[in-house]
Design an enzyme around this catalytic site. Structure first.
Site, PDB file in Angstrom:
ATOM      1  N   GLU A  76     -12.290   5.840  -6.038  1.00  0.00           N
ATOM      2  CA  GLU A  76     -12.598   4.496  -6.611  1.00  0.00           C
ATOM      3  C   GLU A  76     -13.356   3.860  -5.308  1.00  0.00           C
ATOM      4  OE1 GLU A  76      -9.412   2.063  -7.833  1.00  0.00           O
ATOM      5  OE2 GLU A  76     -10.825   0.374  -8.316  1.00  0.00           O
ATOM      6  N   ASP A  77     -12.847   3.766  -4.159  1.00  0.00           N
ATOM      7  CA  ASP A  77     -13.298   2.827  -2.967  1.00  0.00           C
ATOM      8  C   ASP A  77     -14.247   3.824  -2.154  1.00  0.00           C
ATOM      9  OD1 ASP A  77     -11.934   1.061  -4.292  1.00  0.00           O
ATOM     10  OD2 ASP A  77     -10.265   1.304  -2.985  1.00  0.00           O
TER      11      ASP A  77
END
Ligand code: MN
Length: 713
Positions: A76-77
């Protein structure tokens, strides 16, 4: 921060066969992927996945879960892709990380719909692999521990509320009690800090009052007592969290004062037999506090928790709570589902979430709920409640939320049984379907193949499964009724206008009327959202401005139901058709329909005074007529006003006349009473208008009856 070798050592301690290399690579991979990112606290971002992995080692989770914890935010990051993860760590880990990732996006969403959609994804992901939930819970726990670094109050509260509503109940479901306690308490701190502070202050006061060593002294004496009784036990005492104390206070509507309100003592013994022996020793030595004994060994909680709970007036005259359980049960109490995973023989442990009944139930609800929002509503409801245990006649035990009714029970046993439930026997006696079940009730459900879920049931149930099944059924039924009513209305209107309405003709105007299918168009007409006139005007624009319209004309008595009247089928008022409560129309009466937006059609008798209210809106009037009377078993309620002579037996006369003519009194009320007479209102179930007039005539003939009339406002 936990150092790399430290983490690996911790896992190796409980699982010597763990893939050390994968752990080391995940550690480095995650650290590099997160690079110079930082957390709201200012710490390097990597500290977060590392802490999450650390939390999971406390529960002795397998290598793949720990690797997943380290990697859980990389998809996600960071720029890392699924394929990269799959390539470096294998498909299993990549899938787990993906499962956790889908959920974390939910934290960024404030609106209910997105939250609901993500909860749906969570349920699907954890049904594939329960480890997704374990990693997610540890992730949430660490985020809650560091919540205070988030600047926005709104965001903090939103996260706390979600934790309280969704994650804490989920932790409880899989038996991760410590995580549940801590999640709740951290949320409590954010959501109601004043209440929490006051509980803590009071705790301090109680501790002081008892003296510093009180708990130690109680432990020593309990140990000695059990030893004297021949039971070997490991004793410990733990303080309850401020939140659990607070909940208890709300529950019992009293303050807390005794030690039992703040401490739970735990005795870990060797075998199940030892547990009961220990219980006997405790009970014979100390007076029992009534109502506090619970045997979760013979009836385990749905999350697998087993233990004996009891409350006694213990050493030094203090009320105390004692839990007695075996080493194995203690392990389950501490580690929940993870307690069942053994590493000795290196065989893979079951991680398929479907083996958990509650999860299977969530999936069932998911299938029948209309949308994610409804799903969230259903499941939240369920997870919040305390439970009662009820038994089937065969002795199977069902755990239901507090307040559950026989209908909930029926749906818990099987959806089909719920759908066809007509009555229930609790402990051998017939009870109304709306009664709340009690702990230990034996419930027998009576079914009939003719029965279908009724709209009122929705108000009687508390389980998500029952609610979503009922709502889905009622909605479908209602739609079908709207469609068939709408089709009749449109056909009659066209006939009256001498215009032909073909499927193809209707297809062309769907868009203009904001419908997707012809069926929707009919449903909209039936529901009163659009009128038949609008439909015809769309198909034949030249009919516009022509008045009067379509037989939806002004109120006028007619000799006989017109040929353009819409037939009202059967005797049972449906959801699209309502019989007016002012004039109680019966088959055989001359009737008229009033279209109410979003409600379908209300049927009045032609001479009902209420109709005057609609004289200004002719477009809402609808010619209707009773269709063929079918079936003798359907009954309608009609209301009578009777004046009786005030003497013994006259009420009995009235009742027997009605019964003799096959009517059934469904309600009875005195409206006025004098020395000589009394007025009463009688609701009678009859087949049709003719049946009613027979009864009215017979009543007028009865000596005790002064007068009878049918109620029409
Ligand atoms: Mn995270």
């Amino acid at each position: 921060m936990i150092r790399q070798f430290e983490l690996v050592e911790r896992v190796k301690n409980y699982d010597p066969s763990v893939d050390e290399d994968a752990l080391n690579r995940a550690y480095v991979f995650s650290m590099q992927a997160h690079g110079s990112q930082t957390r709201a606290s200012g710490d390097p971002y990597f500290s977060h996945p590392l802490e999450v992995a650390g939390i999971l080692t406390r529960y002795r989770l397998d290598g793949a879960s720990i690797v997943t914890a380290l990697l859980h935010d990389t998809l996600e990051d960071t720029k890392v892709t699924f394929d990269e993860l799959s390539h470096s760590f294998g498909e299993e880990v990549a899938q787990l990380v993906d499962g956790v990732t889908k959920l974390s996006q939910l934290e960024l969403q404030s609106d209910q719909a997105k939250q609901a959609e993500n909860f749906r994804k969570l349920v699907l992901a954890m049904s594939r692999d329960i480890r997704v939930l374990l990693v997610k819970l540890a992730d949430r726990l660490h985020n809650m521990r560091t919540l205070s670094f988030i600047g926005s109050v709104d965001k903090r509260r939103r996260i706390a509320r979600e934790t309280m509503d969704i994650y804490a109940p989920l932790a409880e479901r899989i038996g991760m009690n410590d995580i549940k306690d801590e999640l709740q308490d951290l949320s409590f701190q954010e959501l109601n800090p004043e209440a929490r502070d006051s509980v803590i202050k009071r705790l301090g006061f109680l501790r002081e009052k008892g003296g510093e060593s009180l708990i130690g002294r109680i432990l020593d004496e309990l140990k000695a007592t059990l030893a004297e009784g021949g039971v070997k036990a490991d004793l410990s005492g733990r303080e309850k969290t401020p939140y659990s104390i607070w909940r208890k206070m709300q529950h019992r509507q009293v303050g807390f004062e005794a030690l039992s309100d703040i401490m739970a003592f735990r005795a870990v013994v060797g075998t199940v037999a030892d547990s009961y022996q220990a219980l006997g020793v405790v009970h014979s030595r100390y007076p029992l506090v009534p109502g506090r004994f619970k045997d979760y060994i013979s009836t385990p909680k749905p999350n697998g928790y087993r233990s004996l709970h009891t409350g006694v007036v213990g050493p030094e005259g203090q009320r105390i709570e004692i839990q007695i359980l075996t080493r194995e049960m203690h392990d389950v109490a501490e580690r929940g589902v993870a307690a069942h995973w053994q590493y000795k023989d290196g065989s893979p442990h079951p991680t398929d979430g479907r083996q958990y009944r509650w999860l299977q139930e969530l999936l069932d609800i998911l299938e029948s709920a209309a949308g994610p929002e409804e799903f969230l509503e259903h499941t939240k409801l369920e997870m919040f409640h305390d439970q009662v245990f009820c038994f089937s006649p065969k002795g199977d035990v069902y755990a239901l939320p507090q307040g559950a009714t026989p209908i909930d029970f029926a749906y818990a046993v099987h959806s089909e049984i719920g759908d066809h439930c007509v009555g229930a026997k609790v402990n051998g006696r017939m009870v109304p379907l709306r009664v709340a079940l009690q702990n230990g009730d034996q419930v027998e459900i009576l079914t009939s193949s003719k029965q279908t879920p009724s709209p009122e049931w929705e108000q009687m149930v508390v389980t998500g499964k029952a609610r979503s099944r009922i709502r889905r059924f009622v909605h479908r039924e209602q739609q079908e009724q709207y469609v068939s009513l709408g089709r009749d209305i449109v056909a009659k209107a066209a006939q009256k206008e001498k215009r032909e309405l073909t499927e193809a003709g209707l297809q062309k105007v769907l868009k203009a009327l904001h419908c997707d299918r012809v069926e929707d168009l009919y449903a909209h007409v039936g529901e009163g959202l659009i009128t038949a006139r609008e439909v015809i005007e769309q198909v034949y624009p030249e009919t516009k401005r022509r008045l009067p319209s379509l037989g939806l004309g002004r109120r006028r008595p007619r000799g006989k139901a017109g040929e353009h009247a819409v037939p009202i089928r059967g005797l049972i008022p449906g959801m699209a058709l309502h019989l007016a409560k002012c004039c109680y129309p019966l088959p055989g009466d001359r009737i008229v329909g009033i279209v109410s937006t979003g409600k379908g059609v209300t049927i009045h008798t032609i001479d009902c005074d209420t109709l005057a209210n609609f004289s200004d809106s002719p477009e809402r009037w609808l010619d209707v007529a009773w269709d063929v009377v079918d079936g003798q078993d359907s009954k309608l309620v009609s209301r009578l006003l009777a004046v009786l002579i005030n003497e013994p037996g006259s009420l009995g006369d009235l009742a027997s006349v009605i019964a003799k003519h096959d009517g059934n009194i469904s309600n009875l009320k005195f409206t006025n009473r004098t020395v000589d007479f009394f007025d009463m209102m009688v609701d009678v179930e009859v087949r049709d208008a003719k049946h009613l007039s027979t009864i009215v005539a017979a009543l007028r003939a009865a000596p005790a009856v002064v007068s009878v009339s049918r109620v029409r406002q």
